[in-house]
Write a protein that holds these residues in place. Structure first.
Motif, PDB file in Angstrom:
ATOM      1  N   GLN A   1       0.846  -1.182   0.000  1.00  0.00           N
ATOM      2  CA  GLN A   1       0.000   0.000   0.000  1.00  0.00           C
ATOM      3  C   GLN A   1       0.881   1.230   0.000  1.00  0.00           C
ATOM      4  O   GLN A   1       1.899   1.291   0.684  1.00  0.00           O
ATOM      5  CB  GLN A   1      -0.900   0.035   1.241  1.00  0.00           C
TER       6      GLN A   1
ATOM      7  N   ASP B   1     -14.103  -0.910  -0.828  1.00  0.00           N
ATOM      8  CA  ASP B   1     -12.670  -0.951  -1.134  1.00  0.00           C
ATOM      9  C   ASP B   1     -12.524  -1.013  -2.648  1.00  0.00           C
ATOM     10  O   ASP B   1     -12.976  -1.977  -3.286  1.00  0.00           O
ATOM     11  CB  ASP B   1     -12.045  -2.184  -0.474  1.00  0.00           C
TER      12      ASP B   1
ATOM     13  N   GLN C   1      -9.844  -1.448  -4.522  1.00  0.00           N
ATOM     14  CA  GLN C   1      -8.965  -2.488  -5.039  1.00  0.00           C
ATOM     15  C   GLN C   1      -9.690  -3.845  -5.094  1.00  0.00           C
ATOM     16  O   GLN C   1      -9.526  -4.603  -6.051  1.00  0.00           O
ATOM     17  CB  GLN C   1      -7.701  -2.556  -4.196  1.00  0.00           C
ATOM     18  N   LEU C   2     -10.509  -4.116  -4.106  1.00  0.00           N
ATOM     19  CA  LEU C   2     -11.299  -5.343  -4.146  1.00  0.00           C
ATOM     20  C   LEU C   2     -12.355  -5.266  -5.246  1.00  0.00           C
ATOM     21  O   LEU C   2     -12.664  -6.273  -5.891  1.00  0.00           O
ATOM     22  CB  LEU C   2     -11.955  -5.596  -2.788  1.00  0.00           C
TER      23      LEU C   2
ATOM     24  N   ILE D   1     -10.520  -6.117  -8.631  1.00  0.00           N
ATOM     25  CA  ILE D   1     -10.234  -7.528  -8.897  1.00  0.00           C
ATOM     26  C   ILE D   1     -11.524  -8.328  -9.042  1.00  0.00           C
ATOM     27  O   ILE D   1     -11.553  -9.346  -9.732  1.00  0.00           O
ATOM     28  CB  ILE D   1      -9.309  -8.148  -7.823  1.00  0.00           C
TER      29      ILE D   1
ATOM     30  N   VAL E   1     -13.835 -13.599  -5.323  1.00  0.00           N
ATOM     31  CA  VAL E   1     -13.121 -12.718  -4.398  1.00  0.00           C
ATOM     32  C   VAL E   1     -13.633 -12.908  -2.976  1.00  0.00           C
ATOM     33  O   VAL E   1     -12.853 -12.921  -2.016  1.00  0.00           O
ATOM     34  CB  VAL E   1     -13.256 -11.239  -4.839  1.00  0.00           C
TER      35      VAL E   1
ATOM     36  N   LEU F   1      -5.991  -6.605  -0.207  1.00  0.00           N
ATOM     37  CA  LEU F   1      -5.503  -7.118  -1.483  1.00  0.00           C
ATOM     38  C   LEU F   1      -4.253  -7.973  -1.352  1.00  0.00           C
ATOM     39  O   LEU F   1      -4.178  -9.075  -1.898  1.00  0.00           O
ATOM     40  CB  LEU F   1      -5.255  -5.944  -2.439  1.00  0.00           C
ATOM     41  N   ARG F   2      -3.244  -7.496  -0.621  1.00  0.00           N
ATOM     42  CA  ARG F   2      -1.974  -8.222  -0.605  1.00  0.00           C
ATOM     43  C   ARG F   2      -2.049  -9.544   0.168  1.00  0.00           C
ATOM     44  O   ARG F   2      -1.118 -10.345   0.097  1.00  0.00           O
ATOM     45  CB  ARG F   2      -0.869  -7.344  -0.019  1.00  0.00           C
TER      46      ARG F   2
ATOM     47  N   THR G   1      -5.507 -12.028 -12.255  1.00  0.00           N
ATOM     48  CA  THR G   1      -6.174 -11.128 -11.308  1.00  0.00           C
ATOM     49  C   THR G   1      -5.160 -10.447 -10.403  1.00  0.00           C
ATOM     50  O   THR G   1      -5.306  -9.271 -10.056  1.00  0.00           O
ATOM     51  CB  THR G   1      -7.200 -11.916 -10.473  1.00  0.00           C
TER      52      THR G   1
ATOM     53  N   VAL H   1      -4.562  -4.928 -10.577  1.00  0.00           N
ATOM     54  CA  VAL H   1      -4.359  -3.627  -9.919  1.00  0.00           C
ATOM     55  C   VAL H   1      -2.966  -3.079 -10.212  1.00  0.00           C
ATOM     56  O   VAL H   1      -2.829  -1.888 -10.519  1.00  0.00           O
ATOM     57  CB  VAL H   1      -4.627  -3.740  -8.409  1.00  0.00           C
TER      58      VAL H   1
END
Length: 396
Positions: free
Chosen positions: A23, A197, A199-200, A203, A212, A228-229, A237, A241
């Motif tokens: 991040q 979120d 980023q979620l 994906i 997910v 995410l990480r 996928t 990002v």
């Protein structure tokens, strides 16, 4: 199983990759220059804790401010938290190894990108979303994947149907700029409200929110924070990002990466002309002296060079040629023979029943509307009736 997918390709089941992503602060910061040149949204799985959106006001950006070109306006609307790390550097190298193709792709976006960014602004959505078609389709509205995903946003047929994108002999609204952008931004809004979120949400657009949600559940079961990480993702996928972040970095500092952004005005490229009668675009091209390809570029949802009023009543035309086209249309006489008939699906209808009622074969009805044996009819769906006109194409 992927319940909902809009990606160019479907990630292979069982192939996982943990992205090397860190991040970064919410402000956009470019990397050091590289030297290397009947489907329904899946509900959240029980027990998965998802964040609630912090505010209904997601981002505020004014694209009406005159920056001279669209890229500055888009940069002002970046609002998705940045990521960095090895995965972003790798994706940056990939973009830059194909610098010529990247610059050509940026140029190809000119007819569409201002409109998409403007739609993001109207909905208070981050303007990073206007860059997603670079990843999905290289900004080619005629792009089609091996999984039958189509258009700038790469909707598969079933997802397109869910978002009311018409698909028949005359139109495929998955390729239509206005209709598909509406559907894509509806989907992103749904995904963000689901997760809180971005980023979620990103994906999920690629992999499907059901997949997910399962990855989040797996992370929580292992005692990891569902970010995410910490998620086990398929390779495609996992790169999604970082690929967007790399492109975002390049657009934020093009000189640093030795990339030339095309001069795309921060202004509309096209206007919409409403039609209540059928229109043969080949005839209109002859009347105006314009190339047929100019009409196709802005109306890629039309599968044939004919605007059938029962299927679509909007023609997009270049803004600098709109007056000339409108003037020509005053003298245009619609074709006396209708290009085709349509039938609106009613409750209880079946493909066989409709074919019998319209006195056409089941096979021809299915072929005219792109239906398969497992296709599901929905009440209100417009079906093209085959046999009422000969099929033409853009070269005919």
């Amino acid at each position: 199983m992927v319940l909902f997918s809009c990606g160019c390709t479907t990630a292979q089941e069982g192939v996982s990759a943990t992205p090397n992503i860190e991040q970064a602060p919410a402000t956009t910061a470019a990397l050091e220059p590289t030297r290397e040149v009947e489907v329904q949204p899946a509900p959240p799985i029980e027990g998965v804790e998802l964040k609630a959106p912090a505010s209904s006001k997601l981002v505020s950006v004014d694209l009406t401010r005159d920056d001279g070109e669209v890229w500055g306006a888009i940069r002002r609307g970046f609002a998705i938290p940045d990521v960095n790390g090895a995965a972003v550097k790798s994706q940056t190298n990939i973009w830059l190894r194909h610098r010529g193709s990247l610059e050509a792709m940026l140029q190809d976006s000119e007819p569409y990108i201002y409109y998409i960014a403007k739609e993001c602004e109207k909905r208070s959505l981050p303007t990073e979303l206007a860059l997603i078609p670079f990843i999905e389709s290289k900004f080619n509205p005629h792009a089609r994947s091996s999984s039958s995903a189509a258009g700038l946003w790469q909707f598969i047929p079933s997802t397109g149907q869910h978002f009311k994108l018409k698909q028949n002999e005359w139109v495929d609204e998955r390729r239509d700029l206005v209709a598909s952008t509406r559907a894509a931004l509806d989907y992103f809004t749904y995904l963000y409200e689901m997760y809180g979120d971005w980023q979620l949400a990103l994906i999920s657009f690629n992999w499907g929110e059901g997949s997910v949600a399962k990855a989040i559940q797996k992370a929580q079961d292992a005692g990891r924070e569902p970010i995410l990480r910490n998620l086990d993702l398929p390779a495609e996928t996992a790169a999604y990002v970082p690929k967007l972040q790399a492109l975002k970095n390049i657009i934020s500092a093009p000189k640093q990466y030795r990339v030339s952004l095309p001069d795309v005005p921060n202004a509309p490229y096209f206007v919409a002309i409403k039609r209540k009668s059928d229109l043969d675009l080949r005839e209109l091209a002859k009347m105006t002296g314009l190339k047929l390809e100019e009409f196709r570029q802005l109306n890629p949802g039309l599968k044939q060079p004919v605007l059938v009023a029962s299927q679509s009543q909007t023609l997009l035309v270049p803004i600098d040629k709109a007056d000339e086209i409108k003037s020509s249309l005053k003298n245009y006489k619609p074709p006396t023979r209708k290009p085709g008939r349509s039938y609106k699906v009613r409750k209880g209808d079946t493909i066989g029943g409709i074919a019998h009622k319209l006195k056409v074969s089941v096979h021809s009805l299915m072929a005219a509307n792109g239906l398969k044996t497992h296709s599901v009819l929905h009440v209100g769906m417009d079906l093209t009736v085959p046999g009422s006109a000969s099929r033409t194409d853009w070269n005919g």
